[in-house]
Design a protein around this motif. Structure first.
Motif, mmCIF file in Angstrom:
data_model
loop_
_atom_site.group_PDB
_atom_site.id
_atom_site.type_symbol
_atom_site.label_atom_id
_atom_site.label_comp_id
_atom_site.label_asym_id
_atom_site.label_seq_id
_atom_site.Cartn_x
_atom_site.Cartn_y
_atom_site.Cartn_z
ATOM 1 N N CYS A 1 11.975 96.763 12.240
ATOM 2 C CA CYS A 1 12.606 98.496 13.344
ATOM 3 C C CYS A 1 12.998 99.208 11.947
ATOM 4 O O CYS A 1 13.742 98.465 11.041
ATOM 5 N N GLU A 2 13.266 100.567 12.289
ATOM 6 C CA GLU A 2 13.377 101.409 10.914
ATOM 7 C C GLU A 2 15.544 101.485 10.792
ATOM 8 O O GLU A 2 15.695 102.652 9.601
ATOM 9 N N MET A 3 16.503 101.056 11.636
ATOM 10 C CA MET A 3 17.700 100.974 11.826
ATOM 11 C C MET A 3 17.573 99.760 10.432
ATOM 12 O O MET A 3 17.327 98.826 10.443
ATOM 13 N N PRO A 4 18.637 100.724 9.922
ATOM 14 C CA PRO A 4 19.145 99.962 8.242
ATOM 15 C C PRO A 4 19.442 98.111 9.025
ATOM 16 O O PRO A 4 19.915 98.351 9.608
ATOM 17 N N GLY A 5 19.277 97.505 8.538
ATOM 18 C CA GLY A 5 19.325 95.780 8.655
ATOM 19 C C GLY A 5 19.525 95.337 9.422
ATOM 20 O O GLY A 5 19.152 94.164 9.810
ATOM 21 N N CYS A 6 17.832 96.131 10.201
ATOM 22 C CA CYS A 6 17.589 95.012 11.424
ATOM 23 C C CYS A 6 16.098 95.153 11.149
ATOM 24 O O CYS A 6 15.716 95.224 9.781
ATOM 25 N N THR A 7 15.950 93.605 11.775
ATOM 26 C CA THR A 7 13.836 92.523 10.907
ATOM 27 C C THR A 7 13.905 92.626 12.076
ATOM 28 O O THR A 7 12.653 92.027 11.826
ATOM 29 N N ALA A 8 13.886 92.995 13.421
ATOM 30 C CA ALA A 8 12.761 92.338 14.370
ATOM 31 C C ALA A 8 11.968 93.887 14.328
ATOM 32 O O ALA A 8 12.226 95.051 13.842
ATOM 33 N N ARG A 9 11.130 93.826 15.070
ATOM 34 C CA ARG A 9 9.617 93.932 15.239
ATOM 35 C C ARG A 9 9.976 95.531 15.861
ATOM 36 O O ARG A 9 10.551 95.898 16.958
ATOM 37 N N ALA A 10 9.275 96.607 15.601
ATOM 38 C CA ALA A 10 9.435 98.171 15.761
ATOM 39 C C ALA A 10 7.886 97.954 16.888
ATOM 40 O O ALA A 10 7.170 97.960 16.603
ATOM 41 N N GLY A 11 8.758 98.168 18.260
ATOM 42 C CA GLY A 11 7.639 98.440 18.691
ATOM 43 C C GLY A 11 7.760 99.911 20.081
ATOM 44 O O GLY A 11 7.159 100.203 20.808
ATOM 45 N N TYR A 12 9.100 100.100 19.777
ATOM 46 C CA TYR A 12 9.393 101.513 20.535
ATOM 47 C C TYR A 12 9.055 102.664 19.996
ATOM 48 O O TYR A 12 10.301 102.674 18.896
ATOM 49 N N ARG A 13 9.277 104.016 19.616
ATOM 50 C CA ARG A 13 9.343 105.527 19.541
ATOM 51 C C ARG A 13 9.906 105.792 20.433
ATOM 52 O O ARG A 13 10.507 106.630 21.306
ATOM 53 N N ALA A 14 9.849 106.986 19.151
ATOM 54 C CA ALA A 14 11.311 108.063 19.085
ATOM 55 C C ALA A 14 11.725 109.225 18.825
ATOM 56 O O ALA A 14 10.477 109.116 17.657
ATOM 57 N N PRO A 15 10.923 110.489 18.962
ATOM 58 C CA PRO A 15 11.006 111.446 18.453
ATOM 59 C C PRO A 15 11.521 111.766 17.066
ATOM 60 O O PRO A 15 13.500 111.153 17.460
ATOM 61 N N ARG A 16 11.415 111.781 15.929
ATOM 62 C CA ARG A 16 12.318 112.429 14.636
ATOM 63 C C ARG A 16 13.080 113.909 14.361
ATOM 64 O O ARG A 16 14.663 112.697 14.095
ATOM 65 N N SER A 17 13.239 114.539 15.350
ATOM 66 C CA SER A 17 13.400 115.410 15.431
ATOM 67 C C SER A 17 13.149 116.566 16.635
ATOM 68 O O SER A 17 12.347 116.176 17.041
ATOM 69 N N ARG A 18 14.410 117.324 16.823
ATOM 70 C CA ARG A 18 14.010 118.259 17.658
ATOM 71 C C ARG A 18 12.842 119.282 17.424
ATOM 72 O O ARG A 18 11.806 119.744 18.064
ATOM 73 N N ASP A 19 12.133 119.238 16.437
ATOM 74 C CA ASP A 19 11.376 120.401 15.349
ATOM 75 C C ASP A 19 10.104 119.623 14.939
ATOM 76 O O ASP A 19 9.687 120.257 14.805
ATOM 77 N N SER A 20 9.951 118.251 15.213
ATOM 78 C CA SER A 20 9.288 117.441 15.591
ATOM 79 C C SER A 20 9.202 116.444 15.671
ATOM 80 O O SER A 20 9.275 115.118 15.961
ATOM 81 N N LEU A 21 8.410 116.904 17.044
ATOM 82 C CA LEU A 21 8.796 116.086 18.486
ATOM 83 C C LEU A 21 7.826 115.082 18.574
ATOM 84 O O LEU A 21 8.324 114.488 19.003
ATOM 85 N N ASN A 22 6.878 115.386 17.630
ATOM 86 C CA ASN A 22 5.436 114.518 17.971
ATOM 87 C C ASN A 22 5.570 113.708 16.178
ATOM 88 O O ASN A 22 4.065 112.416 16.161
#
Length: 200
Positions: A22-43
């Motif tokens: 997981c890209e959340m600082p301090g989290c060590t769980a497996r990242a299996g879910y995505r979310a858009p980075r910003s309004r200008d970079s939805l993909n």
């Protein structure tokens, strides 16, 4: 025999998720879910675990940093699928041509040919009858019975006695009488010529 379902369930991790944490600082769980980075970079995505993607989505504000005017303009653009639109009638000058349409089955040209054939097959009234037919509101060809029926209807409508001696009604009544007489004479003459030709 029980078969295990291979259907993807709503909260299962994304099968295309990268093998990363997981890209959340301090989290060590497996990242299996995505979310858009910003309004200008939805993909362009950031990857989180389930708990952190829920938190990220709950705080997500697409319009963050936009003024009320910008938000209004964006919503208006969305209602037209981000395509330009024009006021009614402003693009009427751009003529449509059937030649610009891809028509591999030749449907449009066949329809045009059919329209042309129908137009050619429709008999045109003789020139002296065009104005009388227009006066009576009749199409050509017309039968003597249809002519009489139309004449009676218009004569009742425009007769001076039913219009309190109105001069305009009187003039229309005269025009109807003249038109009826011209068409009736033509039909009788044509019928007589046909009978003579048939007898001969």
């Amino acid at each position: 025999m029980y078969r295990k379902s291979t259907r993807h369930r709503a909260f299962d991790p994304d099968p295309a998720a990268p093998e990363t944490v997981c890209e959340m600082p301090g989290c060590t769980a497996r990242a299996g879910y995505r979310a858009p980075r910003s309004r200008d970079s939805l993909n362009d995505y950031v990857w989180f675990c389930l708990d952190h993607v829920r938190d990220y989505n709950a705080r997500w504000d697409y319009y963050k940093g936009m003024s009320p005017g910008q938000i209004e303009a964006h919503i208006r653009a969305d209602t037209a699928w981000q395509r330009p639109s024009w006021k009614l009638g402003t693009r009427a000058q751009q003529s449509f041509s059937e030649e610009d349409v891809l028509d591999p089955l030749d449907l449009l040209s066949r329809r045009a040919k059919a329209r042309a054939a129908d137009h050619a097959a429709t008999p045109k009234p003789p020139p002296p009858l065009r104005q009388p037919l227009s006066t009576l509101g009749l199409d050509w060809p017309v039968s003597l019975d249809d002519l009489k029926s139309r004449y009676k209807s218009l004569a009742r409508q425009h007769h001076p006695d039913t219009n309190g001696g109105d001069k305009a009604a009187e003039e229309r009544f005269k025009a109807v009488n003249i038109a009826y007489a011209v068409i009736r004479a033509h039909l009788r003459e044509t019928t007589a010529e046909f009978a003579t030709a048939k007898a001969g």
